[in-house]
Design an enzyme around this catalytic site. Structure first.
Site, PDB file in Angstrom:
ATOM      1  N   SER A 135       0.742  -1.187   0.168  1.00  0.00           N
ATOM      2  CA  SER A 135      -0.029   0.142   0.035  1.00  0.00           C
ATOM      3  C   SER A 135       0.858   1.237  -0.064  1.00  0.00           C
ATOM      4  O   SER A 135       0.614   2.329  -0.858  1.00  0.00           O
ATOM      5  CB  SER A 135      -0.808   0.170   1.378  1.00  0.00           C
ATOM      6  N   PRO A 245      -6.322   5.089 -11.731  1.00  0.00           N
ATOM      7  CA  PRO A 245      -7.723   5.377 -11.782  1.00  0.00           C
ATOM      8  C   PRO A 245      -8.217   4.171 -12.955  1.00  0.00           C
ATOM      9  O   PRO A 245      -9.055   3.577 -12.674  1.00  0.00           O
ATOM     10  CB  PRO A 245      -8.013   6.678 -12.187  1.00  0.00           C
ATOM     11  N   GLU A 247      -6.776   1.458 -14.072  1.00  0.00           N
ATOM     12  CA  GLU A 247      -6.352   0.135 -13.542  1.00  0.00           C
ATOM     13  C   GLU A 247      -7.631  -0.301 -12.461  1.00  0.00           C
ATOM     14  O   GLU A 247      -8.186  -1.271 -12.573  1.00  0.00           O
ATOM     15  CB  GLU A 247      -5.170   0.008 -12.783  1.00  0.00           C
ATOM     16  N   GLN A 284     -39.300 -18.953  -1.090  1.00  0.00           N
ATOM     17  CA  GLN A 284     -39.258 -17.579  -0.943  1.00  0.00           C
ATOM     18  C   GLN A 284     -37.932 -17.048  -0.941  1.00  0.00           C
ATOM     19  O   GLN A 284     -37.504 -15.972  -1.135  1.00  0.00           O
ATOM     20  CB  GLN A 284     -40.265 -16.986   0.154  1.00  0.00           C
TER      21      GLN A 284
END
Ligand SMILES: Cc1cc2nc3c(=O)[nH]c(=O)nc-3n(C[C@H](O)[C@H](O)[C@H](O)COP(=O)(O)OP(=O)(O)OC[C@H]3O[C@@H](n4cnc5c(N)ncnc54)[C@H](O)[C@@H]3O)c2cc1C
Length: 382
Positions: A135, A245, A247, A284
């Site tokens: 990061s 952006p 990517e 359901q």
């Protein structure tokens, strides 16, 4: 596949999409399980993809590409994801690395690399992440030191997609460690016979099994100065920030295709599966779960389509791209989890595609910038 054609897909793109879908079904999908077992694709698929016009479709024809634009990359990305064809990362090759070279490369660099990437002669990878820095890209330690007409590169990269087969690697390295973001550059390595270049393990992942995610090592690896992308040091961080952006949109597009496929598959499964004397779909709970999933996928498509329109007008901002990546990857994980549940025990068997979608989906929240980083980017735009 969505029954509705997105507004950004015109007739030409629809024809390209159809051709891509047919090629992927015939030539890629049949090998995916074998590639998963061997943890990488056959090298020959890259040449076949090149011959079929599915590599670098957005690159100008003068550089061997298809003469299209980002929407062509988007189509390939979605068709691969929809088919669960994850082996060769065309996103990295065509939609990321080729765009770096086209946008920042010198004329000589474009002529040298793009035609061979378009034909499949060169397989491309991008190496940013390191064992101790993902990061926080400014914390990378791979170093490129200029000595005369060469850069001497030392360092290690990890998690590199296409890394085991890559012939061309864009390496993010520090050319001036004291200069912060301005000290980062991208160097392009042609790996064949390159002294000091070494591949490590193909990493053993929980999903994306057929994609060769590898370690790479550089030990006094010498690269000619002509291999500095764009020819100017210190531009790397800026180049990365400009491309990210787009990517992130690719990840959003791929996960959108996966969530639509998951709903389709689960609808078909629950219609034929009998429980308590009736189709599973008639309960359901099943109907409500699938209604929720389809609603989420439909909302995701509307947002992604809006983002694509912005990309094509050159107006997509980094924070909106981050929203698309964040929303689609999170929603994909939710949908695929619900859909797997509706498959019961069969959902846990690898022979059913939903199981592969489940393990493949998880990485979407991690790579391409983790979703926590996406939230930071969204917050910064507030
Ligand atoms: C399958 C796969 C393929 C990949 N392909 C490539 C590739 O081709 N090329 C490449 O360069 N990289 C690639 N990556 C690496 C990927 O981009 C990184 O894993 C990702 O950016 C996260 O970095 P990290 O793993 O070092 O985690 P870290 O940065 O160590 O993060 C660990 C955790 O801390 C959180 N965190 C970190 N910083 C902050 C913050 N500021 N605020 C809040 N939370 C934070 C993260 O969100 C994460 O949850 C790939 C990864 C994988 C798994």
């Amino acid at each position: 596949m969505s029954a509705v054609r997105s507004a950004w897909i015109d007739d030409d793109l629809a024809m390209f999409q159809d051709a891509a879908r047919r090629f992927i079904a015939a030539e890629v999908v049949p090998h995916e399980l074998r590639w998963a077992a061997q943890t990488h694709v056959d090298r020959s698929i890259w040449n076949a993809l090149g011959a079929a016009g599915l590599l670098c479709p957005a690159m100008p024809e003068e550089y061997g590409g298809g003469g299209g634009h980002f929407a062509h990359d988007a189509i390939v990305s979605m068709e691969m994801a929809r088919a669960l064809a994850i082996g060769p990362s065309l996103n990295v090759h065509s939609a990321i690395v080729a765009h770096y070279i086209l946008r920042y490369g010198s004329e000589a660099q474009k002529r040298r690399w793009l035609p061979r990437m378009a034909s499949g002669e060169l397989v491309a990878a991008i190496a940013m992440s390191e064992p101790a820095a993902g990061s926080d890209l400014k914390a990378i330690t791979t170093r490129a030191v200029r000595q005369g007409d060469r850069y001497i590169v030392n360092g290690a990269k990890t998690f590199i997609t296409n890394g085991h087969l890559a012939d061309l690697v864009c390496i993010v390295a520090k050319t001036d460690p004291a200069a912060g973001a301005r000290g980062v550059s991208i160097l392009v390595a042609e790996t064949a016979g390159l002294p000091g270049f070494r591949r490590g393990r193909i990493l053993d992942k929980i999903g994306l099994k057929g994609q060769d995610t590898s370690e790479l090592f550089f030990d006094d690896m010498a690269l000619p100065v002509e291999n500095l992308l764009g020819g100017e040091e210190g531009r790397g961080f800026f180049q990365l920030m400009q491309q990210l952006p787009q990517e992130r949109m690719l990840i959003a597009l791929g996960t959108l295709a996966t969530m639509e496929r998951a709903v389709e598959d689960t609808l078909a499964y629950t219609r034929q599966r009998q429980v308590f004397g009736q189709p599973l779909f008639d309960l359901q709970n099943t109907r409500f779960k699938l209604a929720e999933c389809r609603t989420k996928a439909t909302v995701a498509r509307a947002f992604v389509d809006d983002c694509m329109a912005k990309v094509l007008r050159g107006e997509l901002s980094g924070d909106v791209a981050a929203m698309a990546k964040l929303w689609c990857t999170q929603t994909n994980c939710e949908i695929v989890d619900e859909c797997l549940q509706l498959h019961g025990g069969y959902g846990y068997m690898t022979e059913y595609p939903i199981g592969r979608m489940y393990v493949n989906a998880r990485v979407g929240k991690i790579y391409g910038g983790s979703n926590e980083i996406m939230k930071e980017l969204v917050a910064r735009g507030m």
